[in-house]
Design an enzyme around this catalytic site. Structure first.
Site, PDB file in Angstrom:
ATOM      1  N   GLU A 233      -2.395   5.785  -4.633  1.00 20.54           N
ATOM      2  CA  GLU A 233      -3.824   5.578  -4.889  1.00 20.54           C
ATOM      3  C   GLU A 233      -4.505   6.778  -5.550  1.00 20.54           C
ATOM      4  OE1 GLU A 233      -2.379   3.138  -1.504  1.00 20.54           O
ATOM      5  OE2 GLU A 233      -2.399   5.288  -1.920  1.00 20.54           O
TER       6      GLU A 233
ATOM      7  N   ASN B 212       6.169   8.234  -0.891  1.00 28.33           N
ATOM      8  CA  ASN B 212       6.115   6.777  -0.819  1.00 28.33           C
ATOM      9  C   ASN B 212       7.431   6.214  -0.287  1.00 28.33           C
ATOM     10  OD1 ASN B 212       3.599   6.931  -1.861  1.00 28.33           O
ATOM     11  ND2 ASN B 212       4.016   5.848  -3.768  1.00 28.33           N
TER      12      ASN B 212
ATOM     13  N   ASP C  90       0.240  31.595 -40.136  1.00 30.33           N
ATOM     14  CA  ASP C  90      -0.331  32.463 -41.152  1.00 30.33           C
ATOM     15  C   ASP C  90      -0.124  33.913 -40.747  1.00 30.33           C
ATOM     16  OD1 ASP C  90      -1.221  30.415 -42.718  1.00 30.33           O
ATOM     17  OD2 ASP C  90      -3.262  30.410 -41.925  1.00 30.33           O
TER      18      ASP C  90
ATOM     19  N   VAL D 122       0.833  -1.204   0.000  1.00 29.31           N
ATOM     20  CA  VAL D 122       0.000   0.000   0.000  1.00 29.31           C
ATOM     21  C   VAL D 122       0.869   1.256   0.000  1.00 29.31           C
ATOM     22  CG1 VAL D 122      -1.705   1.315   1.320  1.00 29.31           C
ATOM     23  CG2 VAL D 122      -1.957  -1.150   1.053  1.00 29.31           C
ATOM     24  N   ALA D 123       1.995   1.183   0.693  1.00 27.52           N
ATOM     25  CA  ALA D 123       2.890   2.350   0.740  1.00 27.52           C
ATOM     26  C   ALA D 123       3.458   2.678  -0.626  1.00 27.52           C
ATOM     27  CB  ALA D 123       4.032   2.087   1.718  1.00 27.52           C
TER      28      ALA D 123
ATOM     29  N   ASP E 254      -6.541  28.081 -42.061  1.00 29.45           N
ATOM     30  CA  ASP E 254      -7.966  28.375 -42.006  1.00 29.45           C
ATOM     31  C   ASP E 254      -8.732  27.850 -43.209  1.00 29.45           C
ATOM     32  OD1 ASP E 254      -6.983  30.035 -43.932  1.00 29.45           O
ATOM     33  OD2 ASP E 254      -7.613  31.911 -42.989  1.00 29.45           O
TER      34      ASP E 254
ATOM     35  N   ASP F 148      -5.764  23.705 -46.273  1.00 28.58           N
ATOM     36  CA  ASP F 148      -4.806  23.644 -45.165  1.00 28.58           C
ATOM     37  C   ASP F 148      -4.946  22.344 -44.380  1.00 28.58           C
ATOM     38  OD1 ASP F 148      -3.491  26.091 -45.484  1.00 28.58           O
ATOM     39  OD2 ASP F 148      -5.128  27.168 -44.531  1.00 28.58           O
TER      40      ASP F 148
END
Length: 947
Positions: A324, A733, A366, A319-320, A667, A671
């Site tokens: 989580e 940890n 552009d 768990v360490a 645009d 393109d």
């Protein structure tokens, strides 16, 4: 976009009744007409679809919309809430923890006598999984709503004839029988039958998968499959070239695209590279945690420890090691980054764009609209040997032309040769142009010269036109006037001059001699060098039908030149400077004249030197890939002028071959290949076409280069914030694992920190501070650093070193506190029991020491190089609040009897807290020394260095 213009013979004065058909009951009533419409002549299409050449009336359109519903595709079926919630339990971390909880419950059921602590551990692990699932579920639901909201920010409208007049309506309001106008760059808004087409080609890839443009015509076709009919266009396909008018035959779900969309809309999304890397990391961390836990279980079992106690010990180790809170923290951090960008007018469609933005090294931008305001204004007019100034800026027709008499003929011809429309203010909007902005500028100039273009158009109705051709770089229209037919032509000065044989000096037509031609070309170049876009205007009388364009557009009479400018955006220069300091190279890519491009580039700061590298499209055509790679490798200022979208893609590819991360703006429909090929395709939201917006990963809602610079800055911040909370999560940890390992190898019989306490730390001092770090604003020098390497891993060597550095200091501190406390009691290690008050105080000190250390660790990881005191110790109040909540929770565990029994803790004295504070501040102090050394080694980038 080009505006609507009624063709000869069309009524434009008001509403036109559309047939006398009875009220309709829905699209099914016209199914047969839709299927057979392709075999009809264009004129017969209107009655077949209950329409007219002038379009529908507003009343009829409203009735049909009420009967058929909106022109919308079915939305993808969302997963039920319970499925979304269940999906949160498939994360690898969740599976590991659920397995651990189940095994712990089993151990509790088998052990004799049963220990309440084992049951508490099992419940605690299950609670962690449930909490993470709740956070992930809430974030996923919120992300869906955010995506829908942001997508709605991009407008979708189409041009139609309603009540005999041109206008725009939302795509959703389109109905059967509407007459729509299409041009290059548009996405077809519904299934339509063409009634007029000029050089029209469409890309049907969305329907058929064939990417090659296919020609379309308005002529009748043979019966057969609708998708193959040459006179039909379909929703979702793209107009590549030409213009057209079409009558809507089906909308919404009744379209061909609607049928396909229902099958594909629910397809699952692919994970981004960052998500895949986190999954890779989770798998290895989980496997490491399991391996270490099993190893320590095997080590402790032969020492005489019970099976259950050894398992609980190993479980604490596992768990360490498992972070989580990482899945929820990661998703929240990315969502925060996307929302921040949206607030700065940058709509990020894919998370991969957020990742790539942080490493952008080259921006191919552009000019028009991105660096400038996209409001062309005619400021100078040249008629033979005399220049006339024009006052006023923008599309509002306020201002005047100096001595307008000699240039009225020029402006009249130029305005008649326009498809744009000038729209007066409405609904709070300013004057705007429906159509091409260059044409809009000519219309405004004509109004400033006192011309009433509505009257002029009535006096000289258009009878034919030759649309703008990107190769010929001009367009022309033919008008009936006083019993004669005249062609008006406007376009690039050199193209027009090559087609002229005479010039108008205001009183007569003179021969355009070589000297006069050179004089006109010299004036055009001088105007272009001043940053003006220059158009030439010419005309002549024509005879015979206007079918041969080459014949019509020759032997012209030059009327003069119009010079216009698109003022640079005021804020762009500062953004360009910011990108240069960040090591990002900016390359202007434009279709304009080199002199115009260089003038604008100097105004915004892209060009500062005396001799920038200027390359034209013609030169690129003569350049092979090897030479192009050499050009991309050259340091310095680069301008690409008179280039096509194909050139833009070649240049972007050349930069990518060098390992650059390239952002490309665009645009237009053409393109799209470059936008898709770039690492980050950036489309214009206000002026861009639907095709460009669809191809891009990011849409600029205000079309401004400044939004790109802001997005790069925020993208770097998002990536940095992810690394910050990874350092934060994994460093502590080490602080949790080290005491457990130290106890094992020193022969201490009990665990210095229990699995339940580890979970309490993860919940009380992990998730909330990590979320606060994910919301950390960009560091002040984030744009002073070079881009991160393209292939740098999220867990780079620098990140791992910092984790070990901060985690190692925490580990030494808590281990020292624990063994100092148990050793100072004088009790031999072998005599300690779980109920010994000294042991309970020692494990409380370890838990509290990790929590306090994490508070200062969170402050340390806020910045990578800058001192946290310079950044502002309290400038992230969320982080301070989250840390204090964790310390308060730890105090509650220490002092409240109920929590003492759950976590096996004891009350701490004021001296204990003082000691823990002194130990906890060590990571912050050590990291400040590290940052000081890093800043001392850092050499600021020279101002002129664009690499």
């Amino acid at each position: 976009m080009k505006a609507l213009r009624p063709r000869q013979g069309e009524r434009t004065g008001g509403p036109v009744p559309v047939g006398t058909s009875p009220p309709e009951a829905g699209q099914g009533a016209d199914e047969d007409a839709r299927e057979a419409v392709q075999v009809l002549d264009a004129a017969d299409v209107f009655p077949a679809l209950r329409s007219s050449p002038q379009g529908l009336t507003s009343k009829t359109a409203g009735e049909r919309r009420a009967a058929d519903g909106p022109n919308e595709l079915p939305t993808a079926r969302r997963r039920p809430a319970w499925r979304q919630l269940a999906g949160q339990f498939t994360d690898l971390f969740a599976i590991v923890l659920m397995t651990a909880s189940a095994i712990t419950f089993l151990a509790y059921a088998l052990e004799e006598p049963r220990q309440a602590g084992t049951a508490q551990l099992a419940v605690a692990i299950a609670c962690v999984v449930l909490l993470n699932a709740a956070i992930g579920f809430a974030q996923e639901y919120s992300a869906e709503r955010t995506a829908q909201t942001l997508q709605a920010m991009v407008p979708h409208r189409c041009r139609v004839l309603r009540d005999g007049r041109p206008g725009e309506v939302p795509v959703q309001d389109l109905v059967r029988g509407d007459v729509v106008v299409l041009e290059a760059g548009d996405t077809v808004p519904a299934d339509c039958r063409l009634v007029e087409a000029h050089d029209l080609t469409v890309n049907n890839a969305a329907i058929t998968g064939e990417s090659e443009p296919v020609p379309r015509t308005a002529e009748a076709d043979a019966p057969g499959e609708a998708l193959r009919a040459r006179n039909r266009v379909h929703m979702g396909t793209d107009v590549i070239t030409g213009t057209a008018r079409a009558v809507v035959s089906a909308t919404g779900q009744a379209t061909e695209f609607g049928r396909i969309y229902r099958l594909t809309a629910a397809a699952p999304r692919q994970k981004t590279p960052l998500q895949r890397e986190v999954t890779w990391m989770a798998r290895r961390v989980s496997l490491t945690a399991l391996a270490v836990g099993l190893l320590l279980f095997a080590v402790r079992l032969p020492t005489g420890q019970g099976t259950v106690s050894s398992f609980v010990f190993a479980l604490g180790v596992m768990v360490a090691l498992v972070p989580e809170g990482l899945p929820a923290t990661l998703s929240v951090s990315l969502a925060l980054g996307v929302r921040r960008m949206a607030r700065h007018q940058a709509l990020v469609k894919k998370l991969v764009a957020v990742e790539a933005l942080g490493s952008t090294t080259v921006i191919c931008t552009d000019k028009t609209g991105t660096l400038t305001q996209a409001e062309m204004t005619v400021v100078r007019i040249w008629a033979w040997d005399r220049e006339h100034t024009v006052t006023g800026v923008g599309y509002e027709p306020s201002g005047e032309v100096s001595d307008p008499g000699p240039v009225r003929a020029l402006l009249r011809s130029a305005a008649l040769c326009c498809d744009a429309r000038l729209l007066p203010p409405s609904d709070g909007a300013h004057w705007r142009v429906l159509g091409d902005t260059t044409e809009g500028a000519l219309l405004v100039a004509a109004a400033k010269a006192g011309l009433d273009m509505a009257a002029e158009e009535a006096a000289a109705p258009r009878t034919a036109e030759h649309p703008f051709d990107s190769v010929r770089r001009l367009m022309s229209t033919v008008h009936e006037e006083d019993g004669t037919r005249r062609i008006r032509v406007k376009g690039a000065p050199l193209e027009i001059l090559n087609r002229c044989t005479r010039l108008d000096d205001g009183s007569a037509a003179l021969e355009l001699t070589a000297d006069r031609r050179a004089r006109a070309a010299e004036v055009a170049d001088r105007m272009a060098a001043q940053g003006l876009r220059v158009l030439a205007v010419a005309e002549r009388e024509v005879t015979g039908p206007s079918e041969d364009r080459d014949r019509d557009e020759r032997d012209l009479t030059l009327l003069g030149l119009a010079g216009m400018m698109d003022p640079p955006r005021e804020e762009v220069r500062a953004s360009v400077d910011s990108c240069r300091r960040a090591g990002i190279r900016i390359v202007m890519v434009t279709g304009d004249h080199p002199l115009t491009a260089e003038a604008v580039a100097r105004r915004v700061g892209i060009v500062r030197g005396d001799h920038p590298k200027v390359v034209t499209g013609a030169e690129l055509d003569a350049t092979d890939d090897t030479a192009l790679d050499s050009l991309a490798a050259e340091a310095g200022e680069l301008l690409l002028c008179r280039v096509s979208p194909e050139h833009k893609m070649r240049v972007a590819t050349a930069f990518q071959r060098r390992g650059e991360v390239v952002a490309v703006t665009g645009d237009g429909a053409n393109d799209a290949p470059a936008l898709k090929h770039a690492d980050i395709g950036v489309a214009m939201g206000a002026s861009g076409t639907d095709v460009a917006r669809e191809a891009a990963e990011m849409v600029l809602l205000d079309d401004s280069f400044t939004s790109i610079a802001v997005a790069v800055r925020l993208g770097r911040a998002v990536y940095q914030n992810i690394r910050k909370f990874l350092v934060y999560l994994f460093s502590h940890n080490i602080g949790e694992l080290a005491p457990i390992l130290a106890a094992t190898f020193t022969g201490f019989p009990l665990v210095p920190i229990t699995a339940v306490q580890v979970l309490a730390i993860d919940l009380g001092s992990d998730v909330l501070p990590a979320l606060a770090l994910g919301a950390e604003p960009p560091e002040s020098d984030v744009m002073e650093r070079p881009p991160r390497p393209r292939h740098e891993r999220l867990f780079s060597s620098a990140v791992v070193r910092r984790i070990l550095f901060l985690g190692g200091i925490q580990a030494l501190g808590v281990c020292a506190v624990f063994f100092w406390h148990v050793s100072s009691s004088g009790i031999p290690f072998a005599d300690f029991t779980a109920d010994d008050p000294v042991y309970r105080e020692a494990v409380t000190l370890v838990q509290a020491g990790i929590v306090v250390s994490q508070f200062f660790n969170a402050l340390a990881v806020r910045t990578e190089r800058e001192s946290v005191f310079r950044a502002g110790l309290f400038s992230n109040p969320r982080l301070i609040a989250a840390g204090l909540i964790g310390i308060a929770f730890m105090a509650a565990i220490s002092y409240l009897p109920l929590l003492q029994s759950v976590f096996h803790t004891a009350p701490l004295s004021a001296g204990d807290w003082a000691l823990l504070t002194a130990v906890g501040i060590l990571p912050l102090a050590a990291d400040e020394l590290r940052k000081m050394r890093l800043r001392a080694r850092h050499t600021p980038r020279p101002e002129g260095d664009v690499r």
